[in-house]
Scaffold this active site. Sequence first.
Site, PDB file in Angstrom:
ATOM      1  N   LYS A   1      -3.378 -11.467   3.671  1.00 51.11           N
ATOM      2  CA  LYS A   1      -3.491 -10.190   3.466  1.00 51.11           C
ATOM      3  C   LYS A   1      -4.811  -9.524   3.834  1.00 51.11           C
ATOM      4  O   LYS A   1      -5.029  -8.285   4.434  1.00 51.11           O
ATOM      5  CB  LYS A   1      -3.549  -9.765   1.819  1.00 51.11           C
TER       6      LYS A   1
ATOM      7  N   LYS B   1     -11.863  -1.299  -8.502  1.00 51.90           N
ATOM      8  CA  LYS B   1     -12.282  -1.697  -6.835  1.00 51.90           C
ATOM      9  C   LYS B   1     -13.251  -2.594  -7.033  1.00 51.90           C
ATOM     10  O   LYS B   1     -13.890  -2.889  -8.340  1.00 51.90           O
ATOM     11  CB  LYS B   1     -12.663  -0.267  -6.487  1.00 51.90           C
TER      12      LYS B   1
ATOM     13  N   ASN C   1      -8.140  -0.913   7.613  1.00 53.40           N
ATOM     14  CA  ASN C   1      -8.833  -0.122   6.367  1.00 53.40           C
ATOM     15  C   ASN C   1     -10.154   0.492   7.251  1.00 53.40           C
ATOM     16  O   ASN C   1     -10.348   1.722   6.839  1.00 53.40           O
ATOM     17  CB  ASN C   1      -9.129  -0.787   5.298  1.00 53.40           C
TER      18      ASN C   1
ATOM     19  N   SER D   1      -6.198   2.788   1.490  1.00 52.15           N
ATOM     20  CA  SER D   1      -7.140   2.934   0.321  1.00 52.15           C
ATOM     21  C   SER D   1      -8.619   3.383   0.649  1.00 52.15           C
ATOM     22  O   SER D   1      -9.245   4.093   0.030  1.00 52.15           O
ATOM     23  CB  SER D   1      -7.392   1.856  -0.528  1.00 52.15           C
TER      24      SER D   1
HETATM   25  P1  NAD Z   1      -8.341   3.234  -8.174  1.00 54.66           P
HETATM   26  O1  NAD Z   1      -9.501   3.652  -7.684  1.00 54.66           O
HETATM   27  O2  NAD Z   1      -7.124   3.946  -7.995  1.00 54.66           O
HETATM   28  O3  NAD Z   1      -8.334   2.411  -9.455  1.00 54.66           O
HETATM   29  C1  NAD Z   1      -9.367   1.764  -9.991  1.00 54.66           C
HETATM   30  C2  NAD Z   1      -9.629   2.260 -11.399  1.00 54.66           C
HETATM   31  O4  NAD Z   1     -10.481   1.185 -11.938  1.00 54.66           O
HETATM   32  C3  NAD Z   1     -10.119   3.570 -11.689  1.00 54.66           C
HETATM   33  O5  NAD Z   1      -9.380   4.219 -12.425  1.00 54.66           O
HETATM   34  C4  NAD Z   1     -11.724   3.319 -12.406  1.00 54.66           C
HETATM   35  O6  NAD Z   1     -11.726   4.384 -13.334  1.00 54.66           O
HETATM   36  C5  NAD Z   1     -11.278   2.093 -12.854  1.00 54.66           C
HETATM   37  N1  NAD Z   1     -12.567   1.389 -13.432  1.00 54.66           N
HETATM   38  C6  NAD Z   1     -13.760   1.443 -12.769  1.00 54.66           C
HETATM   39  N2  NAD Z   1     -14.595   0.617 -13.273  1.00 54.66           N
HETATM   40  C7  NAD Z   1     -14.055  -0.113 -14.168  1.00 54.66           C
HETATM   41  C8  NAD Z   1     -14.247  -1.127 -15.232  1.00 54.66           C
HETATM   42  N3  NAD Z   1     -15.739  -1.611 -15.522  1.00 54.66           N
HETATM   43  N4  NAD Z   1     -13.464  -1.514 -16.140  1.00 54.66           N
HETATM   44  C9  NAD Z   1     -12.090  -1.030 -16.162  1.00 54.66           C
HETATM   45  N5  NAD Z   1     -11.824   0.047 -15.284  1.00 54.66           N
HETATM   46  C10 NAD Z   1     -12.700   0.380 -14.328  1.00 54.66           C
HETATM   47  O7  NAD Z   1      -7.811   1.792  -7.320  1.00 54.66           O
HETATM   48  P2  NAD Z   1      -6.383   1.063  -6.850  1.00 54.66           P
HETATM   49  O8  NAD Z   1      -5.915   1.692  -5.411  1.00 54.66           O
HETATM   50  O9  NAD Z   1      -5.503   1.078  -7.989  1.00 54.66           O
HETATM   51  O10 NAD Z   1      -6.980  -0.208  -6.224  1.00 54.66           O
HETATM   52  C11 NAD Z   1      -7.245  -1.421  -7.302  1.00 54.66           C
HETATM   53  C12 NAD Z   1      -7.302  -2.614  -6.312  1.00 54.66           C
HETATM   54  O11 NAD Z   1      -6.312  -2.971  -5.807  1.00 54.66           O
HETATM   55  C13 NAD Z   1      -8.275  -2.614  -5.263  1.00 54.66           C
HETATM   56  O12 NAD Z   1      -8.973  -3.779  -5.216  1.00 54.66           O
HETATM   57  C14 NAD Z   1      -7.258  -2.203  -4.015  1.00 54.66           C
HETATM   58  O13 NAD Z   1      -7.761  -2.878  -2.942  1.00 54.66           O
HETATM   59  C15 NAD Z   1      -6.200  -3.316  -4.675  1.00 54.66           C
HETATM   60  N6  NAD Z   1      -5.028  -2.653  -3.894  1.00 54.66           N
HETATM   61  C16 NAD Z   1      -4.678  -1.362  -3.974  1.00 54.66           C
HETATM   62  C17 NAD Z   1      -3.357  -1.034  -3.315  1.00 54.66           C
HETATM   63  C18 NAD Z   1      -3.063   0.449  -3.319  1.00 54.66           C
HETATM   64  O14 NAD Z   1      -1.984   0.610  -2.637  1.00 54.66           O
HETATM   65  N7  NAD Z   1      -3.836   1.432  -4.094  1.00 54.66           N
HETATM   66  C19 NAD Z   1      -2.485  -1.920  -3.007  1.00 54.66           C
HETATM   67  C20 NAD Z   1      -2.789  -3.201  -2.751  1.00 54.66           C
HETATM   68  C21 NAD Z   1      -4.079  -3.850  -3.578  1.00 54.66           C
END
Ligand code: NAD
Length: 307
Positions: free
Chosen positions: A184, A77, A192, A255
Amino acid sequence: MRIAIVGAGAMGSLFGGRLSRVAQVMLLDPWAEHVAAIQQGGLSIVELDGQESRFDVAATGDPKAVPEADLAIIFVKAHATRQASEWTRQFLAPDGLALTLQNGVGNAEVMAEVLGAGRVVAGVTAHGATLLGPGRIRHAGQGPTHIATRPDIEKKLAAVAAVLEQAGFEVHLSTDLDSLVWGKLIINVGINGLTAILRVPNGRLVESPAASELMAQAVAEAAAVCQARGISLPYDDPLGRVREVARATASNRSSMLQDVLRGFPTEIDVINGAIVREGERLGIATPVNRFIVKVIHAIEETYAVRL
Ligand code: NAD
């Protein structure tokens, strides 16, 4: 190709799991329970048709345990992008690439400060995923992934695109990064923050006349900012596109809503907050986005005392 996934939550696990079948992949995530589950029983992905697949993929919580990588995909994030970039600096090859497919505006800039602009590449993906628990995610939606290319990295990026395609992702390379990212961003700006404030799934926004009005105003402000910046969006009618996405994903929890329901920090500052910042810089009023940002901050600041 040696690939590190930095942030192996919902999206990082989806990309990392699939890529592990065609490349050498290491997942890096500080969430110890999740990493332990993957180390012990593999990563499970519940696919769109309900079938569950298991992936034997390496995972660690320690950046020092990540082997040198040709490609790092950052999927944390936004609030963790700087920390993730600092970790990535420890193992990204001097001629490697760090790719962000995160939502919002500003992640690539933070990565560039830490890793050098020459190694950073950005894009957007229409895939969606949800965390189900340690070691288990749901693939929630699919669509193309667009990545911005440029002459200095054209060859390397073509190889990255080929690996992603082998792993089952539809990849398009584009030369217009702003169009991708802001195209996007406007969807996220319209959906959101409002779904997180109202605590409703995406589709409800277009069913409520008052919510629809707020969405229309937030999107109009964002479109005005894009126009002032000379960004050509990948669609003609921004509000129409946002409403179409809200309907197509009617039952999804955005999200940001998921973050609010879990009491986690949101990405509001790189989504609606980006419109406010750019509006200020360009002299465009953005009162509705400003209000959405403040309400989400107030929600974050009062998680602990919510009735
Ligand atoms: P998520 O919260 O499921 O995953 C994020 C992960 O990052 C967590 O597991 C957390 O423990 C980990 N984390 C935190 N600090 C960290 C660090 N310093 N180093 C490594 N890992 C670390 O989030 P997500 O839903 O997978 O979203 C990730 C990104 O993708 C966001 O920017 C979101 O907006 C984008 N995104 C999400 C979706 C979706 O459907 N979930 C779709 C498109 C884009």
